[in-house]
Design an enzyme around this catalytic site. Sequence first.
Site, PDB file in Angstrom:
ATOM      1  N   HIS A 107     -36.676   1.758  56.374  1.00  0.00           N
ATOM      2  CA  HIS A 107     -36.445   0.552  57.013  1.00  0.00           C
ATOM      3  C   HIS A 107     -36.790  -0.546  55.657  1.00  0.00           C
ATOM      4  O   HIS A 107     -36.063  -1.591  55.655  1.00  0.00           O
ATOM      5  CB  HIS A 107     -37.636   0.210  57.931  1.00  0.00           C
ATOM      6  CG  HIS A 107     -37.497  -0.628  58.978  1.00  0.00           C
ATOM      7  ND1 HIS A 107     -38.056  -0.835  60.040  1.00  0.00           N
ATOM      8  CD2 HIS A 107     -36.759  -1.869  59.071  1.00  0.00           C
ATOM      9  CE1 HIS A 107     -37.829  -1.789  60.827  1.00  0.00           C
ATOM     10  NE2 HIS A 107     -37.052  -2.392  60.244  1.00  0.00           N
TER      11      HIS A 107
ATOM     12  N   GLY B 203     -29.622 -16.028  65.865  1.00  0.00           N
ATOM     13  CA  GLY B 203     -28.868 -16.869  67.070  1.00  0.00           C
ATOM     14  C   GLY B 203     -28.517 -18.495  67.019  1.00  0.00           C
ATOM     15  O   GLY B 203     -27.891 -19.116  67.654  1.00  0.00           O
ATOM     16  N   PHE B 204     -28.651 -18.649  65.637  1.00  0.00           N
ATOM     17  CA  PHE B 204     -28.263 -20.237  65.192  1.00  0.00           C
ATOM     18  C   PHE B 204     -26.987 -20.321  65.408  1.00  0.00           C
ATOM     19  O   PHE B 204     -26.462 -21.274  66.009  1.00  0.00           O
ATOM     20  CB  PHE B 204     -28.652 -20.284  63.761  1.00  0.00           C
ATOM     21  CG  PHE B 204     -28.502 -21.851  63.290  1.00  0.00           C
ATOM     22  CD1 PHE B 204     -29.403 -22.562  63.523  1.00  0.00           C
ATOM     23  CD2 PHE B 204     -27.214 -22.085  62.669  1.00  0.00           C
ATOM     24  CE1 PHE B 204     -29.209 -24.092  63.032  1.00  0.00           C
ATOM     25  CE2 PHE B 204     -27.176 -23.299  62.193  1.00  0.00           C
ATOM     26  CZ  PHE B 204     -28.012 -24.496  62.315  1.00  0.00           C
ATOM     27  N   LEU B 205     -25.865 -19.270  64.989  1.00  0.00           N
ATOM     28  CA  LEU B 205     -24.473 -19.533  65.088  1.00  0.00           C
ATOM     29  C   LEU B 205     -23.924 -19.325  66.409  1.00  0.00           C
ATOM     30  O   LEU B 205     -22.699 -19.644  66.471  1.00  0.00           O
ATOM     31  CB  LEU B 205     -23.825 -18.419  63.886  1.00  0.00           C
ATOM     32  CG  LEU B 205     -24.073 -18.699  62.587  1.00  0.00           C
ATOM     33  CD1 LEU B 205     -23.689 -17.471  61.702  1.00  0.00           C
ATOM     34  CD2 LEU B 205     -23.493 -19.752  62.016  1.00  0.00           C
TER      35      LEU B 205
ATOM     36  N   SER C 152     -28.757  -9.436  62.201  1.00  0.00           N
ATOM     37  CA  SER C 152     -28.994 -10.757  62.382  1.00  0.00           C
ATOM     38  C   SER C 152     -27.623 -11.422  61.864  1.00  0.00           C
ATOM     39  O   SER C 152     -27.495 -12.470  61.204  1.00  0.00           O
ATOM     40  CB  SER C 152     -30.062 -11.346  61.405  1.00  0.00           C
ATOM     41  OG  SER C 152     -31.289 -11.046  61.761  1.00  0.00           O
ATOM     42  N   PRO C 153     -26.392 -10.839  62.475  1.00  0.00           N
ATOM     43  CA  PRO C 153     -25.152 -11.489  62.268  1.00  0.00           C
ATOM     44  C   PRO C 153     -24.781 -12.864  62.756  1.00  0.00           C
ATOM     45  O   PRO C 153     -23.729 -13.423  62.316  1.00  0.00           O
ATOM     46  CB  PRO C 153     -24.309 -10.440  62.969  1.00  0.00           C
ATOM     47  CG  PRO C 153     -24.931  -9.848  64.182  1.00  0.00           C
ATOM     48  CD  PRO C 153     -26.523  -9.807  63.525  1.00  0.00           C
TER      49      PRO C 153
ATOM     50  N   TYR D 183     -40.731  -1.472  66.296  1.00  0.00           N
ATOM     51  CA  TYR D 183     -40.372  -2.278  67.316  1.00  0.00           C
ATOM     52  C   TYR D 183     -41.219  -1.942  68.564  1.00  0.00           C
ATOM     53  O   TYR D 183     -40.886  -1.477  69.542  1.00  0.00           O
ATOM     54  CB  TYR D 183     -38.964  -2.160  67.495  1.00  0.00           C
ATOM     55  CG  TYR D 183     -38.092  -2.506  66.495  1.00  0.00           C
ATOM     56  CD1 TYR D 183     -38.337  -3.174  65.403  1.00  0.00           C
ATOM     57  CD2 TYR D 183     -36.725  -2.168  66.884  1.00  0.00           C
ATOM     58  CE1 TYR D 183     -37.224  -3.357  64.274  1.00  0.00           C
ATOM     59  CE2 TYR D 183     -35.627  -2.317  65.817  1.00  0.00           C
ATOM     60  CZ  TYR D 183     -36.091  -3.126  64.779  1.00  0.00           C
ATOM     61  OH  TYR D 183     -35.321  -3.260  63.642  1.00  0.00           O
TER      62      TYR D 183
END
Length: 324
Positions: free
Chosen positions: A130, A213-215, A208-209, A57
């Site tokens: 990873h 960011g879509f939800l 990515s829960p 990262y």
Amino acid sequence: MIQRKIAKTNLQVNPIGLGCMGLSHAYGSAVSKDYAIDFLKKSFNEGYNFFDTAEVYVGLTKSGDISNNEELVGEALKSVRNDVVIASKFGIRIDGTSLVPDSSPEAIQKSIEGTLERLDIDCLDLYYQHRIDSNVEPEVVAGEMQKLIDDGLIKAWGISETTEDYLRRANEVCPVSVIQNRYSMLARWHENLFPVCEELDVTFIAFSPMANGFLTGLYNKNSTFEDIDYRNDMPQYSEEGFKSAKQLMELLTSVAEDKNATMAQISLAWMINKKDYIVPIPGTTSVENMKSNFKAGNVKLSSSTIDEIEDLLDDIDVPVFGGH
């Protein structure tokens, strides 16, 4: 807020962790060092005690400075080290836009030395592979993890983006405490691992829960991102994606209104109310969103509400990013 025990360890974490990647990498330019450190300190003060980073990262700020996520996490949490659980990862390097797996014993040794130095700690709480390296058997990787545990360099280990066979084989050599796989309402293809987690006593860390960011419901088909932002190429952000998800977004809006919560909080509460061994690690660079996400740990959803959401999810097909 009831804490969750990391399997096979004495580590206790709150039900919502913090994915730190976005401070340095993926969603546009990295934030400034001062902002990132202040953000991480505020996260701890808000209640976060589980922080997820990785050696790869690394990004650039708008001013061109290198942003190394492990260094930021280490510096920000140094004064509260004994009060937090820090996770990092080994096993890949970035070559242009590609991820190159390398879990050879030599690479692992080099990685753990670098990670501990950048975090400025003597022992790491959780260390993930990873990505799976097809050139290295899981038994070999697990053997190296056992050595790191025996040497006091890590407390426990896990595997990101694992399969059932790989997990079982690795667990036979050195008990696996956690897996970290992509999981959200739009990315449910790893639910087949739930019975395995229950059988082997493994904690499921969900990255990515909110489907990147879509939800959250904060974006629409006209939303724009920086040129280097990964979301530009994610199918859920296409016109088709928004159209396919219309029913789900309407249901989330309704449930959120009923619970006096945000859509993001409902997205997180859905998974932590479903299984007590799931710990989502949403990431953000917004202090407001960070605080709001953490409060999802207090949102209670009934089994009937969860079933209603699941029934709809079974009937819709939303294109979503799921690449490695």
